[in-house]
Design an enzyme around this catalytic site. Structure first.
Site, PDB file in Angstrom:
ATOM      1  N   LYS A  76       0.845  -1.200   0.000  1.00 16.65           N
ATOM      2  CA  LYS A  76       0.000   0.000   0.000  1.00 16.65           C
ATOM      3  C   LYS A  76       0.880   1.248   0.000  1.00 16.65           C
ATOM      4  O   LYS A  76       1.958   1.257   0.617  1.00 16.65           O
ATOM      5  CB  LYS A  76      -0.884  -0.054   1.258  1.00 16.65           C
ATOM      6  N   SER A 151      -9.503   1.515   3.429  1.00 14.75           N
ATOM      7  CA  SER A 151      -8.728   2.357   2.541  1.00 14.75           C
ATOM      8  C   SER A 151      -7.740   1.586   1.683  1.00 14.75           C
ATOM      9  O   SER A 151      -7.240   2.112   0.694  1.00 14.75           O
ATOM     10  CB  SER A 151      -7.969   3.399   3.363  1.00 14.75           C
ATOM     11  N   SER A 175      -9.495  -1.041   7.532  1.00 19.72           N
ATOM     12  CA  SER A 175      -9.034  -0.872   6.157  1.00 19.72           C
ATOM     13  C   SER A 175      -8.402  -2.085   5.498  1.00 19.72           C
ATOM     14  O   SER A 175      -8.082  -2.027   4.314  1.00 19.72           O
ATOM     15  CB  SER A 175      -8.045   0.280   6.083  1.00 19.72           C
TER      16      SER A 175
END
Ligand code: GLN
Length: 477
Positions: A76, A151, A175
């Site tokens: 990420k 997210s 997330s």
């Protein structure tokens, strides 16, 4: 080349020469290109990945390869990888390059994992749909009109759509678990402090946890055992020993499981998710486990507590992005103060600004006690009540999310509706306990449903084994 679903399947084939790391990387690179419209990757490390693959192929030949040889993994865009861009999905970090490897990234590399790219996410990990990224939304590969969750949406879709074997995301309030549920894969949030946060761009430091996306339990377990554990660079990381989780996935015996009544009775809960959860509960009862409904009357207070504390922490953490030290700076300015103002107004997106303002208000002298201190007290109550349950039950199960993946744009004009997507994931975040989301069938439209399992602190070993057992039961049930 065929698609692989686990490292256990890949490793023997690397050993006997059926495939090579270079071939694996080329396979994933091709997929990334073919599915680039899903917008899962912000950057693909083609050359580095191929170089590392050649190195690992050599090591395999001479028998010196690490534990993650053959693991092609994505990260990420909040994890620091030396010499690579790092932007947290934001324009305020435009042009910024990571100066060092974060601990998790460093440990992946040392174990011979191959990092294939940087993945899209909500700006500063704030969001539940990946629509807050300044690089545009990520599309759910199962239905491209729907969100992947957030997210860590890019990381979830990359694993879902076979663009890498596994991915590291971060989970502050859900997330990793929520996008895993929306995408039909496994997502683990380990115990807070299990994995070093060194090299992780902070959102809300007392909640932030690196998490792992995979398609099977063994890969998840092996990655955790590589990246977890004490670290001289993070004084908050736990000194608890890290077992070889991946060797302990066999579940045996009978356990005591609690399911939270208020989650199943919640009016926002989708009927099909409720049914799927109840089906698992019946299965567990039939198998001879003790399964009991438990009360958690504090459920309604968890989201407000989470949003008060995380926005307060975010407003403080994000104050460092001022145009002086990192990335973007607005030049259309008259003096230092307008430089700060313009840089932050232009560099941050709407949701991030909303949270900075909310957090600043919460921390302001006149409201600090009414909001921040109060929320800390409520956090304490939620933790105590959660630990009380986990001292009576081996596991708590609950749906991961109240709904399946929603449509792009469906909640983007209403932040409160969006925040409800985290209703069931925030408990483990506020308490700090480990929790995992595993696939639990699909709804009539074919959209994945997630089941969440929580355990007591540092009980990942049991959590993996029990979740694996539940996951396998999907096939026979
Ligand atoms: N959706 C939650 C939020 O917006 C959780 C985010 C996260 O876990 N990083 O804060």
């Amino acid at each position: 080349m065929k698609s692989y679903t686990s490292l256990a399947e890949i490793m023997p084939q690397l050993q006997d020469g059926t495939t090579t790391c270079v071939e694996l990387v080329k396979y994933y690179l091709k997929n990334i290109e073919a599915k680039s419209h899903l917008n899962a990757f912000l950057e693909v490390y083609e050359e580095d990945a191929l170089k590392k693959a050649r190195e690992v192929d050599q090591k395999i030949k001479v028998g010196t390869a690490g534990k993650l040889a053959g693991m092609v993994i994505g990260i990420k865009d909040v994890l620091s990888y030396e010499g690579k861009k790092l932007q947290a999905g934001s324009q305020i970090l435009n042009g910024f390059e990571a100066q060092y490897n974060g601990t998790a990234v460093q440990r992946l590399l040392e174990a011979d994992a191959i990092i294939i790219g940087r993945q899209n996410c909500d700006e500063f990990a704030m969001g539940s749909s990946n629509e807050n990224s300044s690089f545009g939304p990520v599309l759910n590969a199962i239905d491209e009109g729907r969100v992947p969750g957030g997210s860590s949406g890019g990381s979830a879709v990359a694993v879902q759509a076979d663009m890498c074997l596994a991915a590291l995301g971060t989970d502050t309030g859900g997330s990793v678990r929520q996008p895993a549920a929306f995408c039909g894969i496994i997502g683990l949030k380990p115990t807070y402090s299990r994995i070093s946060r060194f090299g992780l761009l902070a959102y809300a430091s007392s909640f932030d946890t690196i998490g792992i996306f995979t398609k099977n339990m063994e890969d998840n377990a092996v990655i955790l055992e590589v990246i977890a554990g004490s670290d001289a660079y993070d004084s908050t990381v736990s000194l608890e020993p890290v077992p070889e989780f991946s060797k302990k996935l066999n579940f045996a015996g009978k356990v005591k499981i609690g399911y939270i009544k208020e989650t199943l009775e919640n009016e926002g809960l989708n009927e099909e998710i409720k049914e799927a959860t109840l089906k698992k509960i019946s299965f567990l009862k039939e198998e001879g486990h003790t399964v009991e409904a438990v009360d958690f009357p504090l459920l309604d207070f968890i989201l407000p507590t989470y949003y008060i504390l995380t926005t307060a922490e975010a407003s403080s953490n994000l104050s460092r992005f001022d145009g002086v030290k990192y990335g973007f700076r607005s030049f259309n300015v008259q003096n230092l103060e307008t430089m700060y103002k313009k840089t932050r107004s232009e560099g941050f997106g709407e949701e991030v600004k909303r949270r900075i303002m909310l957090g600043t208000f919460i921390l302001s002298a006149s409201y600090y006690d009414a909001y921040y201190t109060k929320a800390q007290k409520v956090r304490r109550l939620i933790r105590e009540k959660t630990y009380e349950l986990l001292s009576q039950y081996d596991f708590i199960i609950l749906p991961t999310t109240p709904t399946t993946a929603f449509r792009l744009g469906e909640h983007s004009s209403n932040p409160l509706e969006m925040y409800l997507a985290d209703l069931f994931t925030v408990q483990a975040s506020v308490a700090g306990t480990p929790a995992i989301s595993i696939p639990n069938g699909t709804d009539k439209a074919g959209l994945p449903i997630g089941l969440q399992i929580m355990a007591n602190d540092f009980q990942e070993e049991n959590l993996f084994a029990f979740s694996n057992y539940l996951l396998n039961s999907n096939r026979t049930n």
